[in-house]
Design a protein around this motif. Sequence first.
Motif, PDB file in Angstrom:
ATOM      1  N   ARG A 372     -33.336  12.045 -12.800  1.00  0.00           N
ATOM      2  CA  ARG A 372     -32.742  10.972 -13.605  1.00  0.00           C
ATOM      3  C   ARG A 372     -33.010  11.204 -15.083  1.00  0.00           C
ATOM      4  N   THR A 373     -34.278  11.529 -15.352  1.00  0.00           N
ATOM      5  CA  THR A 373     -34.614  11.785 -16.762  1.00  0.00           C
ATOM      6  C   THR A 373     -33.795  12.937 -17.309  1.00  0.00           C
ATOM      7  N   THR A 374     -33.745  14.026 -16.452  1.00  0.00           N
ATOM      8  CA  THR A 374     -32.958  15.198 -16.893  1.00  0.00           C
ATOM      9  C   THR A 374     -31.498  14.823 -17.089  1.00  0.00           C
ATOM     10  N   LEU A 375     -30.962  14.075 -16.069  1.00  0.00           N
ATOM     11  CA  LEU A 375     -29.550  13.668 -16.171  1.00  0.00           C
ATOM     12  C   LEU A 375     -29.325  12.732 -17.348  1.00  0.00           C
ATOM     13  N   ARG A 376     -30.331  11.822 -17.533  1.00  0.00           N
ATOM     14  CA  ARG A 376     -30.196  10.908 -18.667  1.00  0.00           C
ATOM     15  C   ARG A 376     -30.185  11.683 -19.988  1.00  0.00           C
ATOM     16  N   VAL A 377     -31.133  12.644 -20.062  1.00  0.00           N
ATOM     17  CA  VAL A 377     -31.183  13.458 -21.289  1.00  0.00           C
ATOM     18  C   VAL A 377     -29.908  14.263 -21.443  1.00  0.00           C
ATOM     19  N   GLU A 378     -29.493  14.902 -20.274  1.00  0.00           N
ATOM     20  CA  GLU A 378     -28.265  15.698 -20.344  1.00  0.00           C
ATOM     21  C   GLU A 378     -27.072  14.824 -20.667  1.00  0.00           C
ATOM     22  N   ALA A 379     -27.042  13.603 -20.021  1.00  0.00           N
ATOM     23  CA  ALA A 379     -25.902  12.706 -20.291  1.00  0.00           C
ATOM     24  C   ALA A 379     -25.918  12.237 -21.749  1.00  0.00           C
ATOM     25  N   ASP A 380     -27.123  11.879 -22.187  1.00  0.00           N
ATOM     26  CA  ASP A 380     -27.206  11.459 -23.600  1.00  0.00           C
ATOM     27  C   ASP A 380     -26.790  12.598 -24.524  1.00  0.00           C
ATOM     28  N   ALA A 382     -24.860  15.080 -23.628  1.00  0.00           N
ATOM     29  CA  ALA A 382     -23.406  15.281 -23.485  1.00  0.00           C
ATOM     30  C   ALA A 382     -22.641  14.217 -24.247  1.00  0.00           C
ATOM     31  N   LEU A 383     -23.124  12.941 -24.152  1.00  0.00           N
ATOM     32  CA  LEU A 383     -22.449  11.863 -24.889  1.00  0.00           C
ATOM     33  C   LEU A 383     -22.562  12.091 -26.400  1.00  0.00           C
ATOM     34  N   ARG A 384     -23.786  12.534 -26.803  1.00  0.00           N
ATOM     35  CA  ARG A 384     -23.957  12.788 -28.239  1.00  0.00           C
ATOM     36  C   ARG A 384     -23.017  13.896 -28.697  1.00  0.00           C
ATOM     37  N   ALA A 386     -20.292  14.789 -27.112  1.00  0.00           N
ATOM     38  CA  ALA A 386     -18.906  14.300 -27.041  1.00  0.00           C
ATOM     39  C   ALA A 386     -18.586  13.403 -28.232  1.00  0.00           C
ATOM     40  N   ALA A 387     -19.585  12.509 -28.567  1.00  0.00           N
ATOM     41  CA  ALA A 387     -19.356  11.648 -29.729  1.00  0.00           C
ATOM     42  C   ALA A 387     -19.217  12.473 -31.009  1.00  0.00           C
ATOM     43  N   GLN A 388     -20.067  13.532 -31.105  1.00  0.00           N
ATOM     44  CA  GLN A 388     -19.968  14.392 -32.280  1.00  0.00           C
ATOM     45  C   GLN A 388     -18.619  15.075 -32.333  1.00  0.00           C
ATOM     46  N   GLN A 389     -18.235  15.582 -31.093  1.00  0.00           N
ATOM     47  CA  GLN A 389     -16.926  16.234 -31.037  1.00  0.00           C
ATOM     48  C   GLN A 389     -15.817  15.237 -31.362  1.00  0.00           C
ATOM     49  N   LEU A 390     -15.990  13.986 -30.797  1.00  0.00           N
ATOM     50  CA  LEU A 390     -14.973  12.975 -31.095  1.00  0.00           C
ATOM     51  C   LEU A 390     -14.934  12.670 -32.582  1.00  0.00           C
ATOM     52  N   ARG A 391     -16.151  12.576 -33.173  1.00  0.00           N
ATOM     53  CA  ARG A 391     -16.160  12.337 -34.617  1.00  0.00           C
ATOM     54  C   ARG A 391     -15.497  13.471 -35.378  1.00  0.00           C
ATOM     55  N   VAL A 392     -15.819  14.687 -34.897  1.00  0.00           N
ATOM     56  CA  VAL A 392     -15.183  15.845 -35.546  1.00  0.00           C
ATOM     57  C   VAL A 392     -13.678  15.795 -35.371  1.00  0.00           C
ATOM     58  N   GLN A 484     -10.848   7.951 -25.569  1.00  0.00           N
ATOM     59  CA  GLN A 484     -11.618   6.768 -25.180  1.00  0.00           C
ATOM     60  C   GLN A 484     -11.619   6.569 -23.659  1.00  0.00           C
ATOM     61  N   GLN A 485     -10.472   6.802 -23.021  1.00  0.00           N
ATOM     62  CA  GLN A 485     -10.401   6.685 -21.560  1.00  0.00           C
ATOM     63  C   GLN A 485     -11.285   7.721 -20.879  1.00  0.00           C
ATOM     64  N   SER A 486     -11.289   8.921 -21.401  1.00  0.00           N
ATOM     65  CA  SER A 486     -12.155   9.971 -20.826  1.00  0.00           C
ATOM     66  C   SER A 486     -13.613   9.615 -20.984  1.00  0.00           C
ATOM     67  N   VAL A 487     -13.962   9.043 -22.158  1.00  0.00           N
ATOM     68  CA  VAL A 487     -15.344   8.623 -22.373  1.00  0.00           C
ATOM     69  C   VAL A 487     -15.711   7.516 -21.379  1.00  0.00           C
ATOM     70  N   ALA A 488     -14.788   6.559 -21.154  1.00  0.00           N
ATOM     71  CA  ALA A 488     -15.045   5.484 -20.190  1.00  0.00           C
ATOM     72  C   ALA A 488     -15.217   6.040 -18.774  1.00  0.00           C
ATOM     73  N   GLU A 489     -14.311   6.987 -18.383  1.00  0.00           N
ATOM     74  CA  GLU A 489     -14.442   7.609 -17.072  1.00  0.00           C
ATOM     75  C   GLU A 489     -15.746   8.355 -16.949  1.00  0.00           C
ATOM     76  N   LEU A 490     -16.148   9.012 -18.019  1.00  0.00           N
ATOM     77  CA  LEU A 490     -17.431   9.711 -17.997  1.00  0.00           C
ATOM     78  C   LEU A 490     -18.585   8.731 -17.827  1.00  0.00           C
TER      79      LEU A 490
END
Length: 541
Positions: A372-380, A382-384, A386-392, A484-490
């Motif tokens: 969970r911790t690993t997934l949480r870190v990986e998800a965070d 990945a989200l970071r 993805a958010a960076q990529q989205l910002r870019v 945004q839909q992809s982020v929600a699905e993720l």
Amino acid sequence: MTASSSPTIHAPAVQPTGWGERASVLLVSVPHGAASILASSLRRLDGGRPFASPEDSPDEGGCSAALLPLHDRFLAELGTSRNDPLPTGPERATPLKRIAFAAELRRLVNPILEHRRLLIEEPSVGLLLPVWMEALSSLRCRIACILVVRHPDEVAASLAAYDDLSLQEGLMLWLRYVLDAERETRGIARVVVMHHEVLQDPHTVLDRICDHFGLTGRPDVQASDIPSSTTKERADKSSGALADLCRQAWAAVTTLATDSRNQAAQTTLDKVGRAYRQAAALFGPALEAARAAAVAHEQRQRESTEVFERRVQRYEEVAAERDGRIAALTTEATRWREQAAALATTCASAEKNLVGLRAEQAAAALEIEQLRTTLRVEADEALRQAAQQLRVLLAAERYSLEMEREQNRRSHQQLQGEQQSIATELTTAKAALAQAHELNEHMREDAAASLKTARGSLITTIAELRWQERLSKRRSDAKVEELQQSVAELAVSLDHARSETEQGRQEMAAMAAELAAKTAELRAIHASLSWRLSHPFKRRE
């Protein structure tokens, strides 16, 4: 031992030709005598025909078991028994009874006499000598008797110790056996031996017997034939008339041991016999009454014993039934104990397995927590990312929109400039037209057509620019919504993955694979979006 003998009946003496033919030896002993020592040695004589008893006959399978009860039955039919101290009345030994008894004895011993010499040592034979001698005489069998006599006081003491008889009854029983045996063996070959001589020097006694009867062979006495204990059971020296009669008879018998035909000894024994019968006639009724009372008491005792035995049997049946129930309950308890032991073993094994499962569960929980911790870190992460990529991407899209707007503004300015130029040209054209209006109408028409064409071209160009601006805006809005839909699905996939991690370590691999798939899908979407966002620039380039 008891028997009945009649003082008036004597069996005839026959003398066949020799011991090689039919012959028999009757070992007549007082109760608790030493006849068995002599019988065992006589059976082992190594010359002539061997001696045999009914119990030794293989052809008469039940003789040994039948001889003693046969004597008891004979005595019972004569109204007496082997331990009866009173003489048997002559009137009871009827000829018919003696004939019947003799016939049974002949059937018993005749098969033995065909091949061997007969040896009878059953103690009560001394009380049935008339019947035995009648049976053996009818078979033309030579008869010889060995009288074994023991001291009356020893016999009385032994009977008191082993047969529960009084000393007086023991002395009378001794007189009955000795007097009957001595009287019935007169006129036939006989040897009188003393009990103590047999115990002290059996070889000498056997040699005397063999010499007297003319038996061939050497007598053999083995150590097993002599009793291990030869202690004399002596009573206190008895007194009274009965004791005097016994002492007189003992003295006469001692004389007969050295001279079996001594007339004075026989006369003394006849006198003792008459005195014995007179004493028996005098004290017999009282003794019979006492015996009848004893029999009645014994009958009552037997009935009481039978009642008691029935009660004991009933109690034993109840106890057996109870024991059966106890055994059944014990078996059931044992089975339950075994089942309990099996359950305890199973529980212990289950507890061990449970401990192992708990350890595995703890390890799985720790692994799940780590995952969970690993997934949480990986998800965070990945989200970071993805958010960076989205910002870019959004910055790029904004830049693209700004560039498009700037390009549109420049195009608009260019169009305005062109419009102004066109307007200038138009003005120039108007002026030219006005100047040339006069020159040529046809030129005016051409100028008007050209102006119309320029205006249509300008309108078309402006419309096309506006349409491209709206199309670019729609595309950027659609891409933002798609991101945004992809982020929600993720996010939904991550929540689903978090819930599935609680089901165990086995589902974690599937969740990791699904997360990897989602991540790949996101990367593919990101790659697709990146290509789509960058494509208009590439297309323009």
